[in-house]
Design a protein around this motif. Structure first.
Motif, PDB file in Angstrom:
ATOM      1  N   GLU A 291       7.751   7.191  -5.172  1.00 21.59           N
ATOM      2  CA  GLU A 291       8.002   7.780  -3.858  1.00 21.59           C
ATOM      3  C   GLU A 291       9.421   8.336  -3.774  1.00 21.59           C
TER       4      GLU A 291
ATOM      5  N   ASP B  34       4.470  -2.541  -7.652  1.00 17.70           N
ATOM      6  CA  ASP B  34       5.101  -2.141  -6.395  1.00 17.70           C
ATOM      7  C   ASP B  34       6.424  -1.427  -6.645  1.00 17.70           C
TER       8      ASP B  34
ATOM      9  N   ARG C 133       5.638   2.034  -7.702  1.00 17.60           N
ATOM     10  CA  ARG C 133       5.225   2.857  -6.560  1.00 17.60           C
ATOM     11  C   ARG C 133       6.430   3.312  -5.746  1.00 17.60           C
TER      12      ARG C 133
ATOM     13  N   ARG D 273       5.162   5.132   2.201  1.00 19.56           N
ATOM     14  CA  ARG D 273       5.512   6.450   2.744  1.00 19.56           C
ATOM     15  C   ARG D 273       6.150   6.359   4.118  1.00 19.56           C
TER      16      ARG D 273
ATOM     17  N   LYS E 297       0.824  -1.196   0.000  1.00 18.96           N
ATOM     18  CA  LYS E 297       0.000   0.000   0.000  1.00 18.96           C
ATOM     19  C   LYS E 297       0.870   1.262   0.000  1.00 18.96           C
ATOM     20  N   THR E 298       0.312   2.336  -0.507  1.00 16.50           N
ATOM     21  CA  THR E 298       1.030   3.603  -0.567  1.00 16.50           C
ATOM     22  C   THR E 298       1.389   4.091   0.825  1.00 16.50           C
TER      23      THR E 298
END
Length: 67
Positions: A56, A49, A52, A7, A2-3
């Motif tokens: 980031e 993934d 993502r 983070r 998940k984002t």
């Protein structure tokens, strides 16, 4: 992944996670070519993934550049 989880990772953890996922992606690619791959959707999950994680990293670099 998940984002929100991404983070919460540190910069070093991001780099390590990308390396681990790329290694897993390579292993799945080899399994695919030899006909041993059972979960074909896992390749797609890993690819996303990795994207993502790179997104980031880029966002953090841009944020640091602005300061």
């Amino acid at each position: 992944m998940k984002t929100k989880e991404i983070r919460e990772l540190t910069d070093a953890e991001l780099v390590t996670k990308v390396a681990d996922l790329q290694r897993e992606k390579l292993n799945l690619k080899i399994q695919s070519r030899t006909g041993q791959l059972e979960k074909t959707a896992r390749v797609r999950e890993i690819r996303r993934d990795i994207a993502r994680l790179y997104t980031e990293q880029t966002a953090r670099a841009a944020k640091a550049e602005v300061k």
